[in-house]
Design a protein around this motif. Structure first.
Motif, PDB file in Angstrom:
ATOM      1  N   TYR A   1       0.825  -1.209   0.000  1.00 62.91           N
ATOM      2  CA  TYR A   1       0.000   0.000   0.000  1.00 62.91           C
ATOM      3  C   TYR A   1       0.864   1.265   0.000  1.00 62.91           C
ATOM      4  O   TYR A   1       0.582   2.219  -0.728  1.00 62.91           O
ATOM      5  CB  TYR A   1      -0.931   0.016   1.213  1.00 62.91           C
TER       6      TYR A   1
ATOM      7  N   LYS B   1      -7.485  -5.381   6.606  1.00 62.85           N
ATOM      8  CA  LYS B   1      -8.539  -4.399   6.354  1.00 62.85           C
ATOM      9  C   LYS B   1      -8.242  -3.017   6.941  1.00 62.85           C
ATOM     10  O   LYS B   1      -8.639  -1.997   6.378  1.00 62.85           O
ATOM     11  CB  LYS B   1      -9.865  -4.911   6.905  1.00 62.85           C
ATOM     12  N   LYS B   2      -7.532  -2.953   8.072  1.00 66.65           N
ATOM     13  CA  LYS B   2      -7.266  -1.660   8.708  1.00 66.65           C
ATOM     14  C   LYS B   2      -5.913  -1.065   8.321  1.00 66.65           C
ATOM     15  O   LYS B   2      -5.556   0.012   8.799  1.00 66.65           O
ATOM     16  CB  LYS B   2      -7.351  -1.805  10.230  1.00 66.65           C
TER      17      LYS B   2
ATOM     18  N   TRP C   1      -4.920   0.352   5.593  1.00 65.35           N
ATOM     19  CA  TRP C   1      -5.022   1.628   4.875  1.00 65.35           C
ATOM     20  C   TRP C   1      -5.304   2.777   5.843  1.00 65.35           C
ATOM     21  O   TRP C   1      -4.722   3.850   5.726  1.00 65.35           O
ATOM     22  CB  TRP C   1      -6.115   1.518   3.806  1.00 65.35           C
ATOM     23  N   THR C   2      -6.180   2.536   6.810  1.00 64.02           N
ATOM     24  CA  THR C   2      -6.505   3.575   7.792  1.00 64.02           C
ATOM     25  C   THR C   2      -5.286   3.916   8.636  1.00 64.02           C
ATOM     26  O   THR C   2      -4.957   5.091   8.851  1.00 64.02           O
ATOM     27  CB  THR C   2      -7.653   3.115   8.703  1.00 64.02           C
ATOM     28  N   LYS C   3      -4.614   2.888   9.137  1.00 67.86           N
ATOM     29  CA  LYS C   3      -3.441   3.109   9.985  1.00 67.86           C
ATOM     30  C   LYS C   3      -2.301   3.757   9.193  1.00 67.86           C
ATOM     31  O   LYS C   3      -1.582   4.618   9.714  1.00 67.86           O
ATOM     32  CB  LYS C   3      -2.973   1.786  10.593  1.00 67.86           C
TER      33      LYS C   3
ATOM     34  N   ASN D   1      -2.534   5.812   6.700  1.00 67.14           N
ATOM     35  CA  ASN D   1      -2.813   7.225   6.453  1.00 67.14           C
ATOM     36  C   ASN D   1      -2.651   8.075   7.712  1.00 67.14           C
ATOM     37  O   ASN D   1      -2.466   9.290   7.626  1.00 67.14           O
ATOM     38  CB  ASN D   1      -4.220   7.382   5.879  1.00 67.14           C
ATOM     39  N   LEU D   2      -2.710   7.440   8.878  1.00 62.35           N
ATOM     40  CA  LEU D   2      -2.436   8.161  10.125  1.00 62.35           C
ATOM     41  C   LEU D   2      -0.939   8.361  10.312  1.00 62.35           C
ATOM     42  O   LEU D   2      -0.479   9.425  10.747  1.00 62.35           O
ATOM     43  CB  LEU D   2      -3.010   7.384  11.312  1.00 62.35           C
TER      44      LEU D   2
END
Length: 351
Positions: free
Chosen positions: A294, A333-334, A336-338, A340-341
């Motif tokens: 990613y 699944k998480k 991408w969220t992590k 971007n943080l």
């Protein structure tokens, strides 16, 4: 020079010699002339001319073909983009390969993909679509039905009628279709039984040929059973890569037939599913691969320019993920969220 090309040259010469002034249409006239020359000289099927621009139900290689069934691309994507799923990779590399190269399949290719959240179930569907169609998952030949969208609140007979009509209408437009039924375990019990005639060895059903289509059922229903079986095998001393489909397949099939969305279903009793794909729970090393993949797609690449940096950043991201024992609770699944943080896009970066 063949007779068709010779005739073409003669016709074009006659057109050029005609006492007509095409100047008033300027470049359009030249374009029409060149287009006509290309079509006639190369012997291109007139019926395929619109397919240069618009997606058609055409199989082969080249500009007018939108269904590629690219075996090499399939194998590359499975090996390089699907992490921690050696069983799925092996099954699809062999069985889908055979289906892709078979000019006249006896039946559609039908698989059930089961596993916990974030293990790559929808990712598999996207990989197959990318290898099959020039436009990948964006192809108009891909139909995705989501069990929680309308179907979960429908009465059984209404649900059966709706899904049968949707699928039949879609395949009628192009027999090389792909039907993805996601969250199939959320549909009313027995809904999928109505698809049984489409999945069997039938040349046509009500005038529609389903033999060239691909059906993918996706659910979480056997996820816990797959996780427990994987954990048991690892605790008994096997490496992850030594776990095979043999014990796993019967486990999934039994679970689906007794308790899942295919309870007492003819899809199982009539052996209409070609494979039960187990999506194994993911470990830390697999999540790091997801994170690295990613980060390399991000506009600012998280400030990295070499593999060592990507690996370090990926490890930081995975440190933020919750695990139960050796397995991630949310798979990839998480990620991408992590990510971007930890590595937000710069204000001036393109989205």
């Amino acid at each position: 020079m063949g007779w068709l090309q010779s005739l073409t040259v003669l016709c074009l010469c006659l057109i050029k010699c005609m006492p007509f002034d095409f100047g008033h249409i300027g470049n359009m006239g030249n374009s029409l002339y060149i287009g006509a020359a290309s079509v006639l000289y190369l012997g291109i099927d007139y019926g395929k001319v619109p397919c240069f621009k618009f997606e058609c139900c055409t199989v082969g290689k080249g500009h007018v073909y939108w269904i590629n069934n690219d075996v090499q691309l399939l194998e590359t994507l499975l090996k390089e983009k699907l992490f921690g799923q050696h069983i799925a990779t092996e099954i699809l590399s062999k069985q889908l390969h055979s289906f892709f190269v078979d000019p006249v399949p006896r039946k559609p290719f039908v698989i059930h993909v089961s596993g916990k959240t974030g293990t790559g179930k929808n990712h598999i569907a996207n990989i197959i679509a990318q290898a099959r169609y020039a436009k990948g998952s964006e192809s108009k030949h891909v139909l995705k039905i989501i069990g929680t969208h309308e179907y979960s609140t429908m009465e059984i007979h209404a649900a059966q009628k709706r899904i049968q009509e949707e699928v039949s209408s879609h395949v009628k437009k192009c027999k090389h279709a792909m039907i993805i039924i996601d969250e199939s375990d959320k549909m009313p019990a027995g809904t999928l039984n109505t698809l049984s005639p489409f999945l069997d060895i039938n040349p046509h059903v009500d005038g529609v040929d389903y033999r060239h289509s691909i059906f993918i059922f996706i659910s979480n229903s056997a996820g816990n059973a797959i996780k427990d079986y994987t954990n048991q095998q690892l605790e008994e001393g096997l490496s992850r890569e030594q776990i095979t489909i043999h014990g796993m397949e019967m486990l999934i099939q039994t679970h689906l037939y007794n308790d899942g969305e295919l309870k007492h279903s003819s899809l199982i009793s009539r052996y209409q599913l070609d494979a039960f794909i187990p999506m194994m729970p993911l470990e830390r090393r697999h999540l790091i691969l997801c994170a690295e993949e990613y980060l390399k797609t991000k506009t600012n690449r998280c400030g990295c320019s070499d593999d060592k940096c990507f690996s370090m950043r990926a490890s930081e991201i995975v440190d933020e993920i919750d695990f139960t024992g050796r397995f991630s609770r949310s798979g990839c699944k998480k990620i991408w969220t992590k990510a971007n943080l930890i590595c937000p896009l710069d204000k001036n970066s393109e989205l």
